[in-house]
Write a protein that holds these residues in place. Structure first.
Motif, short mmCIF file in Angstrom:
data_model
loop_
_atom_site.label_atom_id
_atom_site.label_comp_id
_atom_site.label_asym_id
_atom_site.label_seq_id
_atom_site.Cartn_x
_atom_site.Cartn_y
_atom_site.Cartn_z
N ILE A 246 0.84 -1.21 0.00
CA ILE A 246 0.00 0.00 0.00
C ILE A 246 0.87 1.25 0.00
N LEU A 247 1.92 1.25 0.82
CA LEU A 247 2.80 2.42 0.89
C LEU A 247 3.48 2.68 -0.44
N ASN A 248 3.92 1.63 -1.12
CA ASN A 248 4.55 1.82 -2.42
C ASN A 248 3.57 2.31 -3.47
N GLN A 249 2.31 1.94 -3.32
CA GLN A 249 1.30 2.43 -4.26
C GLN A 249 1.13 3.94 -4.18
N PHE A 250 1.44 4.52 -3.02
CA PHE A 250 1.42 5.98 -2.89
C PHE A 250 2.40 6.62 -3.84
N TYR A 251 3.48 5.91 -4.16
CA TYR A 251 4.52 6.43 -5.04
C TYR A 251 4.42 5.85 -6.44
N HIS A 252 3.30 5.15 -6.71
CA HIS A 252 2.99 4.64 -8.05
C HIS A 252 4.07 3.69 -8.58
N GLU A 253 4.75 2.99 -7.66
CA GLU A 253 5.78 2.04 -8.06
C GLU A 253 5.80 0.90 -7.05
N ILE A 254 5.23 -0.24 -7.43
CA ILE A 254 5.05 -1.34 -6.48
C ILE A 254 6.37 -1.91 -5.98
N SER A 255 7.44 -1.77 -6.77
CA SER A 255 8.74 -2.33 -6.37
C SER A 255 9.71 -1.26 -5.88
N GLN A 256 9.19 -0.08 -5.56
CA GLN A 256 10.05 1.00 -5.07
C GLN A 256 10.81 0.57 -3.82
N ARG A 257 12.10 0.83 -3.76
CA ARG A 257 12.92 0.40 -2.64
C ARG A 257 13.16 1.55 -1.65
N TRP A 258 13.26 1.17 -0.36
CA TRP A 258 13.45 2.13 0.73
C TRP A 258 14.62 1.67 1.60
#
Length: 228
Positions: A106-118
């Motif tokens: 859900i959090l990555n969906q905020f950034y429109h990238e499901i595989s976004q790394r943190w």
């Protein structure tokens, strides 16, 4: 066609060594889907890495992840990929302990990238709960997500600079009206409070119990992730 590939193609099954983990499979299974790594590998355009001692084909990839890919190729059942999705999602938020896989998605969906790394840049139980520890690691870091766990096991947070107040006397403050405020000193009972809703809208009509369970709460953990 290379001789080693001809030898493999004649076999009904063979052993694939993926990152040190061995699987018995067949070319038919691996090439079930078109235009993939394996269709290219067995087309003759790529050099096979065959172990001369046991004729295993070595592929330098993650063997744990390949388990799920192979199961999907064997069954073409989408649900076989759920385990793989869990692994990939956990790798997006490494080292943290508060977020479950569904939260990360859900959090990555905020950034429109499901595989976004943190990257985990601050953890209260590791780095200290005092405000100076929080701000020295979190201020001016660009896009961040702050996650807090309260004593009633509520987990809540915010993203970007809204959650990183530059007041040296406080840990994170959510909202300009201090909808949720973590005071300096960390885990002291009732030292943290919520004024929700002030800045944000209350769509649940639960007021100051919405995120923390009570107006005053004890903070158990804070994690801050920076966008990689």
């Amino acid at each position: 066609m290379p001789l080693e590939l001809v030898t493999v193609l004649k076999q009904r099954k063979f052993i694939l060594n993926v990152g040190g983990k061995k699987y018995t499979t067949s070319i038919e299974t691996l090439t079930r889907e078109t235009d993939t790594f394996f269709t290219a590998l067995f087309s003759g355009r790529s050099q096979l890495a065959i172990d001369p001692n046991d004729n295993n084909i070595f592929i330098d990839r993650n063997g744990q992840i390949f388990t799920h890919i192979l199961e999907w190729l064997r069954t073409t059942n989408y649900f076989r990929l759920q385990g793989l999705l869990e692994i990939l999602m956990n790798e997006c938020f490494p080292d943290g302990t508060l977020l479950q896989s569904q939260h990360k998605k859900i959090l990555n969906q905020f950034y429109h990238e499901i595989s976004q790394r943190w990257k985990l840049i601050y953890k209260g139980s590791r780095d200290g709960f005092h405000a100076d520890a929080f701000h020295s690691r979190c201020n001016n870091k660009g896009a961040t997500i702050t996650i807090i766990q309260s004593n009633q096991n509520y987990i809540f947070g915010d993203k970007d600079d809204e959650a990183v107040c530059h007041n040296s006397s406080y840990d994170p403050i959510f909202g300009k009206g201090a909808d949720i405020s973590a005071r300096n000193g960390g885990t002291s009972r009732d030292s943290h409070y919520t004024n929700f809703p002030t800045t944000y809208s209350d769509t649940t009509e639960k007021g100051d119990t919405t995120f923390t369970g009570a107006k005053k709460f004890t903070l158990l953990e804070i994690e801050v992730f920076k966008l990689v």
